[in-house]
Design a protein around this motif. Structure first.
Motif, mmCIF file in Angstrom:
data_model
loop_
_atom_site.group_PDB
_atom_site.id
_atom_site.type_symbol
_atom_site.label_atom_id
_atom_site.label_comp_id
_atom_site.label_asym_id
_atom_site.label_seq_id
_atom_site.Cartn_x
_atom_site.Cartn_y
_atom_site.Cartn_z
ATOM 1 N N GLU A 42 0.846 -1.196 0.000
ATOM 2 C CA GLU A 42 0.000 0.000 0.000
ATOM 3 C C GLU A 42 0.881 1.245 0.000
ATOM 4 O OE1 GLU A 42 -3.887 1.927 2.178
ATOM 5 O OE2 GLU A 42 -2.325 1.108 3.459
ATOM 6 N N LEU A 43 1.695 1.399 1.035
ATOM 7 C CA LEU A 43 2.594 2.558 1.106
ATOM 8 C C LEU A 43 3.850 2.325 0.278
ATOM 9 C CD1 LEU A 43 2.305 3.446 4.898
ATOM 10 C CD2 LEU A 43 1.006 4.383 2.972
ATOM 11 N N LEU A 44 4.201 1.074 0.073
ATOM 12 C CA LEU A 44 5.331 0.725 -0.787
ATOM 13 C C LEU A 44 4.822 -0.028 -2.007
ATOM 14 C CD1 LEU A 44 8.044 -0.418 1.785
ATOM 15 C CD2 LEU A 44 7.894 1.775 0.585
ATOM 16 N N GLY A 45 5.663 -0.091 -3.038
ATOM 17 C CA GLY A 45 5.256 -0.644 -4.311
ATOM 18 C C GLY A 45 5.483 -2.132 -4.451
ATOM 19 N N PRO A 46 5.544 -2.620 -5.674
ATOM 20 C CA PRO A 46 5.594 -4.062 -5.941
ATOM 21 C C PRO A 46 6.819 -4.769 -5.388
ATOM 22 C CG PRO A 46 5.927 -2.781 -7.953
ATOM 23 C CD PRO A 46 5.463 -1.828 -6.916
ATOM 24 N N ALA A 47 7.941 -4.054 -5.210
ATOM 25 C CA ALA A 47 9.114 -4.709 -4.628
ATOM 26 C C ALA A 47 8.810 -5.192 -3.219
ATOM 27 C CB ALA A 47 10.309 -3.756 -4.621
ATOM 28 N N ALA A 48 8.046 -4.399 -2.462
ATOM 29 C CA ALA A 48 7.677 -4.800 -1.103
ATOM 30 C C ALA A 48 6.759 -6.019 -1.135
ATOM 31 C CB ALA A 48 6.992 -3.637 -0.385
ATOM 32 N N VAL A 49 5.879 -6.076 -2.110
ATOM 33 C CA VAL A 49 5.015 -7.246 -2.262
ATOM 34 C C VAL A 49 5.859 -8.481 -2.559
ATOM 35 C CG1 VAL A 49 3.204 -8.297 -3.664
ATOM 36 C CG2 VAL A 49 3.036 -5.885 -3.007
ATOM 37 N N SER A 50 6.800 -8.329 -3.463
ATOM 38 C CA SER A 50 7.665 -9.453 -3.828
ATOM 39 C C SER A 50 8.467 -9.947 -2.627
ATOM 40 C CB SER A 50 8.612 -9.030 -4.960
ATOM 41 O OG SER A 50 9.356 -10.130 -5.428
ATOM 42 N N HIS A 51 9.038 -9.025 -1.851
ATOM 43 C CA HIS A 51 9.800 -9.410 -0.660
ATOM 44 C C HIS A 51 8.911 -10.164 0.328
ATOM 45 C CE1 HIS A 51 12.759 -5.889 -1.477
ATOM 46 N NE2 HIS A 51 13.102 -6.979 -2.129
ATOM 47 N N THR A 52 7.678 -9.708 0.480
ATOM 48 C CA THR A 52 6.757 -10.344 1.421
ATOM 49 C C THR A 52 6.366 -11.735 0.941
ATOM 50 O OG1 THR A 52 5.905 -8.154 2.024
ATOM 51 C CG2 THR A 52 4.586 -10.055 2.662
ATOM 52 N N LEU A 53 6.156 -11.894 -0.348
ATOM 53 C CA LEU A 53 5.867 -13.224 -0.891
ATOM 54 C C LEU A 53 7.016 -14.180 -0.610
ATOM 55 C CD1 LEU A 53 4.379 -12.287 -4.393
ATOM 56 C CD2 LEU A 53 3.110 -13.057 -2.386
ATOM 57 N N ASP A 54 8.232 -13.698 -0.781
ATOM 58 C CA ASP A 54 9.411 -14.544 -0.571
ATOM 59 C C ASP A 54 9.613 -14.897 0.894
ATOM 60 O OD1 ASP A 54 10.001 -14.482 -3.283
ATOM 61 O OD2 ASP A 54 11.376 -12.778 -3.096
ATOM 62 N N ALA A 55 9.452 -13.904 1.764
ATOM 63 C CA ALA A 55 9.847 -14.078 3.167
ATOM 64 C C ALA A 55 8.758 -14.676 4.044
ATOM 65 C CB ALA A 55 10.285 -12.732 3.749
ATOM 66 N N LEU A 56 7.488 -14.330 3.784
ATOM 67 C CA LEU A 56 6.435 -14.661 4.738
ATOM 68 C C LEU A 56 5.393 -15.630 4.197
ATOM 69 C CD1 LEU A 56 5.857 -11.102 6.295
ATOM 70 C CD2 LEU A 56 7.590 -12.831 6.875
ATOM 71 N N ALA A 57 5.515 -16.033 2.944
ATOM 72 C CA ALA A 57 4.590 -16.997 2.328
ATOM 73 C C ALA A 57 3.140 -16.694 2.688
ATOM 74 C CB ALA A 57 4.956 -18.423 2.770
ATOM 75 N N PRO A 58 2.649 -15.524 2.318
ATOM 76 C CA PRO A 58 1.307 -15.128 2.748
ATOM 77 C C PRO A 58 0.191 -15.902 2.050
ATOM 78 C CG PRO A 58 2.175 -13.537 1.192
ATOM 79 C CD PRO A 58 3.301 -14.483 1.504
ATOM 80 N N ASP A 59 -0.881 -16.121 2.800
ATOM 81 C CA ASP A 59 -2.132 -16.603 2.215
ATOM 82 C C ASP A 59 -2.932 -15.420 1.687
ATOM 83 O OD1 ASP A 59 -2.141 -19.556 3.049
ATOM 84 O OD2 ASP A 59 -1.745 -18.522 4.944
ATOM 85 N N ARG A 60 -2.833 -14.302 2.400
ATOM 86 C CA ARG A 60 -3.472 -13.060 1.981
ATOM 87 C C ARG A 60 -2.497 -11.923 2.250
ATOM 88 N NH1 ARG A 60 -8.114 -14.492 5.697
ATOM 89 N NH2 ARG A 60 -7.628 -12.572 6.797
ATOM 90 N N LEU A 61 -2.692 -10.831 1.533
ATOM 91 C CA LEU A 61 -1.931 -9.620 1.786
ATOM 92 C C LEU A 61 -2.882 -8.510 2.196
ATOM 93 C CD1 LEU A 61 0.630 -9.388 -1.160
ATOM 94 C CD2 LEU A 61 1.150 -9.830 1.240
ATOM 95 N N GLY A 62 -2.545 -7.827 3.293
ATOM 96 C CA GLY A 62 -3.273 -6.632 3.648
ATOM 97 C C GLY A 62 -2.956 -5.557 2.624
ATOM 98 N N HIS A 63 -3.937 -5.193 1.833
ATOM 99 C CA HIS A 63 -3.836 -4.219 0.740
ATOM 100 C C HIS A 63 -3.262 -4.901 -0.516
ATOM 101 C CE1 HIS A 63 -5.093 -1.166 3.530
ATOM 102 N NE2 HIS A 63 -4.087 -1.460 4.330
ATOM 103 N N GLY A 64 -1.967 -4.736 -0.780
ATOM 104 C CA GLY A 64 -1.380 -5.376 -1.960
ATOM 105 C C GLY A 64 -1.735 -4.719 -3.281
ATOM 106 N N VAL A 65 -2.434 -3.571 -3.220
ATOM 107 C CA VAL A 65 -2.934 -2.963 -4.456
ATOM 108 C C VAL A 65 -1.821 -2.507 -5.397
ATOM 109 C CG1 VAL A 65 -5.193 -2.244 -3.623
ATOM 110 C CG2 VAL A 65 -3.200 -0.784 -3.171
ATOM 111 N N ARG A 66 -0.680 -2.172 -4.843
ATOM 112 C CA ARG A 66 0.370 -1.630 -5.702
ATOM 113 C C ARG A 66 1.160 -2.721 -6.436
ATOM 114 N NH1 ARG A 66 3.481 3.153 -2.880
ATOM 115 N NH2 ARG A 66 4.389 3.192 -4.984
#
Length: 344
Positions: free
Chosen positions: A209-233
């Motif tokens: 949300e406050l950060l862009g797609p790189a933050a989403v990618s890092h979160t996918l790699d590190a935390l293996a999310p089932d859902r992302l809070g926001h994720g719009v970017r």
């Protein structure tokens, strides 16, 4: 010529609500009551100027948002207060057609006044169970660590959350990571999320949300999310958006939050249609109604009015919210049938 049919009510649309913060769920009237009860003076933007004008796109704007949030959180000081917040959140969701609510709480924030993080969480869970029984809207709990605290604190919360893991109202169903995503190092919270995941909890961190797609990618790699809070970017990178879609990670999209915090200037700019067209799983959420001035139904109204989504698309968004939830299987099945009836 026959008149166009009236749009169906978004209030009566059965749905699940997966992105609601404990403090931010408060009614403004409740906050003012609690402030008077404990002798606190609230900022003017939580009084006559409500809802406040906010921005989260820079450090100064986020500081103001956090200052208001902290002022509200400070007014919740005893067991009665905690129970009231949970109960009213369930009541408000029930009135808006929600059949299942997952409310997110960091017990650390209230532990000082309630004897520690364990009794704090147990109060929330007990009232969640009671509220679910009273309203007919099930209430699961997401325990959330804060990016502003040490990752070791997150591990402690994850272990506590696992001890209370289960299904149905009054159980912990997920583990999250909240606060300003520009703070902390995402990878340092990986161990805590591993503990939670091995304990059967959904991984539901904030990102994108406050950060862009790189933050989403890092979160996918590190935390293996089932859902992302926001994720719009994630829409800002075709590669990252494809990763999200291919992994089946649901996005908890909170349109009015995105606009209130200045991520997008106008409601029409929230990339809801882009996400839908890409095949993303989406669960609309209200985030912090206390500060943004809008609850769950307002997010569906925005989807209809600002993005010109027909009732069939709104019904599909509601189905997606149910499927992405940790509601018990019977609740999911019943709610999906009710959505079909709403659409027919």
């Amino acid at each position: 010529m026959s008149a166009s049919p009236e749009p169906r009510s978004t209030t009566t649309l059965p749905k699940a609500h997966l992105h609601l913060h404990f403090t931010g769920s408060m009614r403004i009237t409740t906050l003012r009551d609690l402030a008077a009860k404990h002798g606190f003076r609230l900022p003017d933007s939580l009084l006559s100027a409500w809802p406040p004008h906010l921005s989260g796109t820079d450090e100064r704007g986020w500081f103001r948002f956090q200052r208001l949030y902290d002022a509200a959180r400070a007014c919740v000081r005893d067991e009665e207060d905690m129970r009231r917040v949970v109960r009213e959140a369930a009541e408000d969701d029930a009135r808006e057609g929600s059949r299942w609510l997952e409310i997110q709480v960091d017990p650390t924030s209230y532990a000082t006044h309630l004897g520690g993080i364990t009794p704090t969480l147990e109060i929330v869970l007990d009232e969640a169970r009671r509220a679910g029984e009273a309203t007919g809207t099930g209430v699961g709990v997401v325990v959330a660590a804060s990016r502003l605290r040490h990752p070791l604190d997150a591990r402690t919360l994850a272990r506590l959350a696992v001890k209370h893991a289960g299904e149905g109202s009054g159980s912990v169903v997920g583990f999250g990571l909240s606060n300003d995503e520009r703070r902390g190092v995402t990878e340092e919270f990986a161990h805590a999320f591993s503990i939670a995941r091995e304990g059967g909890l959904a991984s539901v961190p904030h990102a994108g949300e406050l950060l862009g797609p790189a933050a989403v990618s890092h979160t996918l790699d590190a935390l293996a999310p089932d859902r992302l809070g926001h994720g719009v970017r994630s829409v800002e990178s075709d590669v990252v958006l494809k990763r999200v879609v291919d992994a089946g990670v649901a996005l908890e999209v909170c349109p009015r939050s995105n606009v209130a915090l200045g991520v997008y200037r106008e409601p029409e700019q929230v990339p809801l249609r882009t996400l839908i067209d890409a095949g993303a799983r989406i669960a609309l959420g209200a985030d912090d109604p206390l500060l943004f001035g809008s609850r769950l139904v307002a997010q569906y109204d925005s989807a209809r009015l600002d993005h010109d989504l027909p009732d069939s698309a709104l019904a599909e968004l509601a189905r997606s919210s149910v499927r992405a939830s940790r509601a018990p299987a019977d609740v999911r099945a019943r709610t999906l049938k009710e959505i079909d009836a709403w659409e027919s």
